[in-house]
Design a protein around this motif. Structure first.
Motif, PDB file in Angstrom:
ATOM      1  N   ARG A 183       5.286  10.723 -11.467  1.00 29.98           N
ATOM      2  CA  ARG A 183       4.653  10.630 -13.207  1.00 29.98           C
ATOM      3  C   ARG A 183       2.827  11.343 -12.215  1.00 29.98           C
ATOM      4  N   HIS A 184       2.399  11.606 -11.343  1.00 29.77           N
ATOM      5  CA  HIS A 184       1.014  12.036 -10.915  1.00 29.77           C
ATOM      6  C   HIS A 184       1.279  12.602  -9.780  1.00 29.77           C
ATOM      7  N   GLU A 185      -0.344  13.299 -10.589  1.00 29.50           N
ATOM      8  CA  GLU A 185      -0.286  14.736  -9.569  1.00 29.50           C
ATOM      9  C   GLU A 185      -1.518  14.502  -8.586  1.00 29.50           C
ATOM     10  N   VAL A 186      -0.959  14.318  -6.968  1.00 27.66           N
ATOM     11  CA  VAL A 186      -1.505  13.564  -6.055  1.00 27.66           C
ATOM     12  C   VAL A 186      -2.484  14.618  -5.374  1.00 27.66           C
ATOM     13  N   PRO A 187      -3.485  14.206  -4.740  1.00 23.49           N
ATOM     14  CA  PRO A 187      -4.438  15.109  -3.998  1.00 23.49           C
ATOM     15  C   PRO A 187      -3.462  15.711  -2.675  1.00 23.49           C
ATOM     16  N   ILE A 188      -3.475  16.668  -2.477  1.00 23.68           N
ATOM     17  CA  ILE A 188      -3.146  17.747  -1.482  1.00 23.68           C
ATOM     18  C   ILE A 188      -4.712  18.229  -0.835  1.00 23.68           C
ATOM     19  N   PRO A 189      -4.876  18.025   1.050  1.00 23.92           N
ATOM     20  CA  PRO A 189      -4.252  16.665   1.625  1.00 23.92           C
ATOM     21  C   PRO A 189      -4.910  15.823   1.320  1.00 23.92           C
ATOM     22  N   HIS A 190      -3.858  14.817   1.979  1.00 23.89           N
ATOM     23  CA  HIS A 190      -4.523  13.348   2.114  1.00 23.89           C
ATOM     24  C   HIS A 190      -3.876  12.341   3.422  1.00 23.89           C
ATOM     25  N   TYR A 191      -4.162  11.561   3.398  1.00 25.15           N
ATOM     26  CA  TYR A 191      -4.297  10.368   4.787  1.00 25.15           C
ATOM     27  C   TYR A 191      -4.763   9.085   4.337  1.00 25.15           C
ATOM     28  N   GLY A 192      -4.129   7.847   5.027  1.00 25.36           N
ATOM     29  CA  GLY A 192      -3.774   6.843   4.834  1.00 25.36           C
ATOM     30  C   GLY A 192      -2.890   6.562   5.945  1.00 25.36           C
ATOM     31  N   LEU A 193      -2.865   4.773   5.596  1.00 26.40           N
ATOM     32  CA  LEU A 193      -2.366   3.817   6.421  1.00 26.40           C
ATOM     33  C   LEU A 193      -0.972   3.278   5.648  1.00 26.40           C
ATOM     34  N   LEU A 194       0.261   3.061   6.470  1.00 28.11           N
ATOM     35  CA  LEU A 194       0.807   1.682   5.515  1.00 28.11           C
ATOM     36  C   LEU A 194       0.226   0.198   5.901  1.00 28.11           C
ATOM     37  N   LEU A 195       0.400  -0.493   4.691  1.00 25.93           N
ATOM     38  CA  LEU A 195      -0.374  -1.634   4.906  1.00 25.93           C
ATOM     39  C   LEU A 195       1.277  -2.989   4.188  1.00 25.93           C
ATOM     40  N   ASP A 196       1.015  -3.647   4.820  1.00 29.69           N
ATOM     41  CA  ASP A 196       2.130  -5.023   3.800  1.00 29.69           C
ATOM     42  C   ASP A 196       0.939  -4.943   2.762  1.00 29.69           C
ATOM     43  N   GLU A 197       2.797  -5.580   2.373  1.00 36.02           N
ATOM     44  CA  GLU A 197       1.641  -5.745   0.632  1.00 36.02           C
ATOM     45  C   GLU A 197       0.535  -6.894   0.821  1.00 36.02           C
ATOM     46  N   GLU A 198       0.521  -8.253   0.972  1.00 31.92           N
ATOM     47  CA  GLU A 198      -0.742  -8.307   1.136  1.00 31.92           C
ATOM     48  C   GLU A 198      -2.250  -7.824   1.910  1.00 31.92           C
ATOM     49  N   GLY A 199      -1.883  -6.822   2.033  1.00 37.00           N
ATOM     50  CA  GLY A 199      -2.910  -6.025   2.568  1.00 37.00           C
ATOM     51  C   GLY A 199      -3.462  -5.542   2.404  1.00 37.00           C
ATOM     52  N   PHE A 200      -2.511  -4.533   1.657  1.00 36.90           N
ATOM     53  CA  PHE A 200      -2.736  -3.840   0.223  1.00 36.90           C
ATOM     54  C   PHE A 200      -3.074  -3.871  -0.354  1.00 36.90           C
ATOM     55  N   HIS A 201      -3.224  -5.154  -1.540  1.00 35.63           N
ATOM     56  CA  HIS A 201      -4.088  -6.142  -2.514  1.00 35.63           C
ATOM     57  C   HIS A 201      -5.181  -6.761  -1.906  1.00 35.63           C
ATOM     58  N   ARG A 202      -5.329  -6.996  -0.697  1.00 38.94           N
ATOM     59  CA  ARG A 202      -7.007  -7.446   0.035  1.00 38.94           C
ATOM     60  C   ARG A 202      -6.873  -6.070  -0.321  1.00 38.94           C
ATOM     61  N   PHE A 203      -6.771  -4.749   0.272  1.00 41.57           N
ATOM     62  CA  PHE A 203      -8.407  -3.547   0.571  1.00 41.57           C
ATOM     63  C   PHE A 203      -8.162  -3.618  -0.957  1.00 41.57           C
ATOM     64  N   ALA A 204      -7.279  -3.039  -1.688  1.00 39.11           N
ATOM     65  CA  ALA A 204      -7.549  -2.509  -3.143  1.00 39.11           C
ATOM     66  C   ALA A 204      -9.099  -3.383  -3.697  1.00 39.11           C
ATOM     67  N   GLU A 205      -8.667  -5.032  -3.350  1.00 38.52           N
ATOM     68  CA  GLU A 205      -9.396  -6.105  -4.335  1.00 38.52           C
ATOM     69  C   GLU A 205     -11.405  -5.535  -2.929  1.00 38.52           C
ATOM     70  N   ARG A 206     -11.232  -5.112  -2.451  1.00 38.75           N
ATOM     71  CA  ARG A 206     -12.768  -4.927  -1.139  1.00 38.75           C
ATOM     72  C   ARG A 206     -12.995  -3.336  -1.861  1.00 38.75           C
ATOM     73  N   LEU A 207     -11.940  -2.356  -2.080  1.00 40.74           N
ATOM     74  CA  LEU A 207     -12.502  -1.152  -2.461  1.00 40.74           C
ATOM     75  C   LEU A 207     -12.856  -1.653  -4.195  1.00 40.74           C
TER      76      LEU A 207
END
Length: 140
Positions: free
Chosen positions: A67-91
């Motif tokens: 449902r979203h228009e995502v920005p191109i180009p982009h880059y990043g990482l695949l995290l485990d789920e717990e790491g993803f949520h911890r990282f989101a909170e850090r941000l």
């Protein structure tokens, strides 16, 4: 080092001090070698290099994903789920503005994933995500 091959990625930035703050303090990446024109970052075993350029990069555009228009180009990482949520909170704690808020995409489908998009100070788009089942990353 990851058992996967490491990636080398170089991105343009228009302010190395801002890049150092964002990648080093906000994202928490260890800094490697540097000069007056570039800085190496350890992106969990991958070499990310921020190169000083005269002006900020211009986005190429967007692409529809779900449902979203995502920005191109982009880059990043695949995290485990717990790491993803911890990282989101850090941000969030650092006051990072999300281009696309952390959310679950494709629920119940083989490619079910948590995803979030944000930009660095130069305007480079980053996506960090976490697959419910990492074996489905490239599933059709």
């Amino acid at each position: 080092m990851s058992p996967r091959p490491a990636v080398h990625l170089a991105v343009p930035v228009d302010d190395l001090a801002a890049a150092r703050h964002f990648y080093g303090r906000v994202l928490g990446l260890p800094e490697g070698r540097s000069t007056d024109h570039w800085v190496d970052w350890d992106l969990r075993g991958h070499q990310l290099v921020t190169h000083l350029v005269p002006e900020a990069p211009r986005p190429a555009g967007t692409s529809l994903v779900g449902r979203h228009e995502v920005p191109i180009p982009h880059y990043g990482l695949l995290l485990d789920e717990e790491g993803f949520h911890r990282f989101a909170e850090r941000l969030r704690a650092a006051g990072v503005r999300f281009e696309i808020e952390p959310q679950l995409r494709f629920p119940g489908e083989p490619g079910e994933q948590w995803t979030m998009f944000f930009r660095d100070p130069a305007g480079n788009a980053l996506e960090f995500k976490s697959f419910r089942d990492e074996s489905m990353v490239l599933a059709r």
